[in-house]
Design a protein around this motif. Structure first.
Motif, PDB file in Angstrom:
ATOM      1  N   ALA A  81      63.177 -34.850   7.663  1.00 46.68           N
ATOM      2  CA  ALA A  81      63.973 -33.910   6.865  1.00 46.68           C
ATOM      3  C   ALA A  81      64.681 -34.637   5.730  1.00 46.68           C
ATOM      4  O   ALA A  81      64.628 -34.202   4.570  1.00 46.68           O
ATOM      5  CB  ALA A  81      64.980 -33.200   7.760  1.00 46.68           C
ATOM      6  N   ALA A  82      65.356 -35.735   6.049  1.00 46.00           N
ATOM      7  CA  ALA A  82      66.099 -36.466   5.026  1.00 46.00           C
ATOM      8  C   ALA A  82      65.181 -36.968   3.922  1.00 46.00           C
ATOM      9  O   ALA A  82      65.527 -36.912   2.734  1.00 46.00           O
ATOM     10  CB  ALA A  82      66.855 -37.629   5.666  1.00 46.00           C
ATOM     11  N   ALA A 118      69.640 -37.826  11.745  1.00 45.72           N
ATOM     12  CA  ALA A 118      69.885 -38.350  10.403  1.00 45.72           C
ATOM     13  C   ALA A 118      70.496 -37.314   9.481  1.00 45.72           C
ATOM     14  O   ALA A 118      71.051 -37.667   8.434  1.00 45.72           O
ATOM     15  CB  ALA A 118      68.572 -38.867   9.812  1.00 45.72           C
ATOM     16  N   VAL A 119      70.379 -36.029   9.830  1.00 43.47           N
ATOM     17  CA  VAL A 119      70.976 -34.946   9.049  1.00 43.47           C
ATOM     18  C   VAL A 119      71.705 -34.012  10.009  1.00 43.47           C
ATOM     19  O   VAL A 119      71.629 -34.165  11.230  1.00 43.47           O
ATOM     20  CB  VAL A 119      69.898 -34.170   8.251  1.00 43.47           C
ATOM     21  CG1 VAL A 119      69.158 -35.104   7.290  1.00 43.47           C
ATOM     22  CG2 VAL A 119      68.917 -33.453   9.168  1.00 43.47           C
ATOM     23  N   SER A 327      55.836 -29.567   7.923  1.00 38.93           N
ATOM     24  CA  SER A 327      56.031 -29.809   6.487  1.00 38.93           C
ATOM     25  C   SER A 327      57.475 -30.103   6.136  1.00 38.93           C
ATOM     26  O   SER A 327      57.867 -29.943   4.976  1.00 38.93           O
ATOM     27  CB  SER A 327      55.542 -28.605   5.675  1.00 38.93           C
ATOM     28  OG  SER A 327      56.278 -27.446   5.990  1.00 38.93           O
ATOM     29  N   LEU A 328      58.288 -30.541   7.093  1.00 39.07           N
ATOM     30  CA  LEU A 328      59.690 -30.838   6.790  1.00 39.07           C
ATOM     31  C   LEU A 328      59.830 -31.793   5.613  1.00 39.07           C
ATOM     32  O   LEU A 328      60.677 -31.611   4.755  1.00 39.07           O
ATOM     33  CB  LEU A 328      60.351 -31.453   8.024  1.00 39.07           C
ATOM     34  CG  LEU A 328      61.300 -30.591   8.843  1.00 39.07           C
ATOM     35  CD1 LEU A 328      61.791 -31.378  10.049  1.00 39.07           C
ATOM     36  CD2 LEU A 328      62.463 -30.103   8.020  1.00 39.07           C
ATOM     37  N   GLN A 329      59.014 -32.824   5.594  1.00 38.82           N
ATOM     38  CA  GLN A 329      59.138 -33.859   4.571  1.00 38.82           C
ATOM     39  C   GLN A 329      58.512 -33.435   3.246  1.00 38.82           C
ATOM     40  O   GLN A 329      58.848 -33.992   2.199  1.00 38.82           O
ATOM     41  CB  GLN A 329      58.486 -35.149   5.079  1.00 38.82           C
ATOM     42  CG  GLN A 329      58.698 -36.374   4.208  1.00 38.82           C
ATOM     43  CD  GLN A 329      58.235 -37.644   4.892  1.00 38.82           C
ATOM     44  OE1 GLN A 329      58.240 -37.724   6.131  1.00 38.82           O
ATOM     45  NE2 GLN A 329      57.821 -38.635   4.121  1.00 38.82           N
ATOM     46  N   LEU A 330      57.622 -32.443   3.278  1.00 41.93           N
ATOM     47  CA  LEU A 330      56.824 -32.104   2.100  1.00 41.93           C
ATOM     48  C   LEU A 330      57.208 -30.785   1.447  1.00 41.93           C
ATOM     49  O   LEU A 330      56.705 -30.457   0.371  1.00 41.93           O
ATOM     50  CB  LEU A 330      55.338 -32.032   2.502  1.00 41.93           C
ATOM     51  CG  LEU A 330      54.711 -33.318   3.027  1.00 41.93           C
ATOM     52  CD1 LEU A 330      53.297 -33.031   3.536  1.00 41.93           C
ATOM     53  CD2 LEU A 330      54.683 -34.390   1.950  1.00 41.93           C
ATOM     54  N   THR A 413      68.809 -38.998  -0.811  1.00 42.71           N
ATOM     55  CA  THR A 413      69.462 -37.891  -0.119  1.00 42.71           C
ATOM     56  C   THR A 413      70.825 -38.360   0.342  1.00 42.71           C
ATOM     57  O   THR A 413      70.931 -39.386   1.026  1.00 42.71           O
ATOM     58  CB  THR A 413      68.626 -37.414   1.079  1.00 42.71           C
ATOM     59  OG1 THR A 413      67.344 -36.976   0.615  1.00 42.71           O
ATOM     60  CG2 THR A 413      69.312 -36.271   1.813  1.00 42.71           C
ATOM     61  N   TRP A 414      71.884 -37.623  -0.060  1.00 45.48           N
ATOM     62  CA  TRP A 414      73.244 -37.936   0.380  1.00 45.48           C
ATOM     63  C   TRP A 414      73.674 -36.926   1.438  1.00 45.48           C
ATOM     64  O   TRP A 414      73.499 -35.711   1.263  1.00 45.48           O
ATOM     65  CB  TRP A 414      74.228 -37.855  -0.783  1.00 45.48           C
ATOM     66  CG  TRP A 414      74.137 -38.926  -1.813  1.00 45.48           C
ATOM     67  CD1 TRP A 414      74.808 -40.124  -1.847  1.00 45.48           C
ATOM     68  CD2 TRP A 414      73.370 -38.882  -3.037  1.00 45.48           C
ATOM     69  NE1 TRP A 414      74.496 -40.824  -2.994  1.00 45.48           N
ATOM     70  CE2 TRP A 414      73.609 -40.082  -3.737  1.00 45.48           C
ATOM     71  CE3 TRP A 414      72.498 -37.942  -3.592  1.00 45.48           C
ATOM     72  CZ2 TRP A 414      73.019 -40.366  -4.963  1.00 45.48           C
ATOM     73  CZ3 TRP A 414      71.891 -38.211  -4.801  1.00 45.48           C
ATOM     74  CH2 TRP A 414      72.154 -39.429  -5.477  1.00 45.48           C
TER      75      TRP A 414
END
Length: 436
Positions: A81-82, A118-119, A327-330, A413-414
């Motif tokens: 995700a991040a 991480a998120v 598809s979280l990353q895409l 990503t912040w």
């Protein structure tokens, strides 16, 4: 003194895109200033030609932990995700074991997620036969709403609701929302043990979605419940949704990157990495889904990230393969690539993938605004790349997008004003009542 000042000539703000300087203090947006504003900050960064977006909110993610962590887990899912610019996910109540259908199961899921994220992570509850009395305790424990199926879910521990009306009445009383996997089992046939995609597509016709959505709308009018149609794939249902909204029915809808990017004619025989339920339909249908986004009948674009092991996914038969696409990353570059070719803007994409999902789940984010969490994304809207599954962070890097050329790349990503790195700083979001 600000902790962080980010300057961008393409800041995507609620009122649109413009140059701006975004000040961050104590993890939240403290100021939205003119681009050249001189404000003392511990760290200042100019993003050059890159855009600054609010972190995306993905309200349709199957993390599967605990119980099926070999399919996916909180550590891998939130890392993916991040990398994709998603700073908040809302986890679905299945396919974990146990499913999130009572408070004990929610506690087990929170324990499994603790220290791994991480998120930020929130949770949906589940509505299944026999757990009506569990909905109010789950609501008070902090789930953002409830998901149900009208047809077989694919896992025996999460059966469909034969009659959703009592659940809708309770959800209306709670001021919550019911998320519906809307396919009518009367129009579904068992997926044939076949490598041909057209055989699988014929087993899940448009009529199954249209009739199920018509039923959901009728029950929503009768009970006053707020309802949300998940992963809309058939554009035939759009007139029903538009008419219901015009009558004041509290119904919203989402679609997914795979329905906006892929089409049935491009699915090769044996290409079970493309299998999902409801299915990917024709290119003409895809164009109408884009029209639904443009008109506002479709509110959100979310991943329906539903991974499984390669052995379950890549069987070569559409009858036996697990149905789900990761598809979280895409999601962001997939949607941006297709959206910009159709004349949409980054502001449109942010509305679909950040503001609207945040509103669905009642979350205090989704826009760069004073007081909001400083969940931000540096996005290069012109970068080009090809999808390499070995660079995907989710646990089982199986993808129908392998080799696809994409435009747009997440650079930073912040989360709460701090760049996401190897640290597991994601929070399990505290309970909050969803506004009616």
């Amino acid at each position: 003194m600000l902790d962080l000042l980010l300057r961008s000539r393409r800041a995507i703000l609620p009122e649109g895109e413009r140059p701006a300087a975004i000040g961050v203090r104590d993890g939240r947006v403290a100021a939205v200033l003119p681009y050249h504003a001189g404000v003392p900050a511990r760290h200042t960064e100019d993003l050059g030609h890159d855009a600054l977006l609010p972190g995306l909110v993905d309200t349709h993610v199957h993390v599967n932990e605990p119980g099926r962590t070999d399919w996916e887990g909180f550590a891998t899912a939130t890392t993916a995700a991040a990398k994709g610019g998603v700073t908040t996910i809302v986890d679905m109540p299945l396919n974990s074991l146990p499913p999130t259908v009572d408070v004990a199961a929610l506690d087990a899921k929170r324990a499994a997620a603790s220290g791994k994220c991480a998120v930020d992570v929130a949770f949906w509850g589940g509505a299944i036969p026999g757990n009506l009395a569990a909905l109010a305790p789950l609501h008070e424990a902090g789930v953002r709403g409830f998901k149900c199926f009208l047809a077989d879910s694919g896992v025996p521990e999460f059966p469909p609701l034969p009659d959703p009306e009592p659940v809708m009445a309770e959800i209306a009383r709670l001021g919550s929302v019911l998320l519906v996997h809307a396919e009518d089992p009367a129009h579904l046939r068992p997926a044939p043990d076949s490598p041909r995609y057209r055989d699988f597509l014929a087993s899940r016709p448009d009529r199954a979605e249209v009739d199920a959505i018509a039923r959901v709308i009728t029950l929503a009018e009768r009970t006053g419940a707020r309802v949300h149609v998940l992963h809309l794939s058939s554009a035939d249902a759009l007139p029903l949704l538009a008419a219901a909204r015009a009558r004041g029915v509290a119904v919203t809808a989402e679609t997914c990157p795979h329905f906006l990017v892929l089409d049935a004619d491009a699915v090769p025989d044996g290409g079970t990495e493309f299998k999902c339920c409801p299915p990917i339909r024709s290119s003409a249908n895809r164009a109408l889904l884009w029209d639904g986004l443009a008109s506002g009948v479709i509110d959100c674009v979310v991943s329906d990230h539903s991974p499984a092991t390669a052995s379950l996914k890549l069987t070569g038969s559409f009858g036996t393969a697990w149905g789900g696409i990761s598809s979280l990353q895409l999601g962001l570059p997939l949607v941006w690539t297709a959206a910009r070719a159709r004349g949409f803007t980054l502001s449109d994409v942010v509305g679909w993938m950040s503001a609207a999902p945040a509103a669905l789940a009642g979350l205090d984010r989704g826009a760069i605004a004073v007081g909001a969490p400083a969940d931000l994304v540096r996005f290069d809207p012109t970068a080009e790349s090809s999808v390499d599954p070995l660079l995907l962070a989710h646990r089982n890097p199986v993808s129908p997008y392998t080799g696809r050329r994409l435009t747009g790349a997440v650079r930073t990503t912040w989360l709460s004003g701090i760049p996401v790195s190897g640290a597991r700083r994601g929070r399990l979001l505290t309970p909050a009542r969803i506004p009616t």
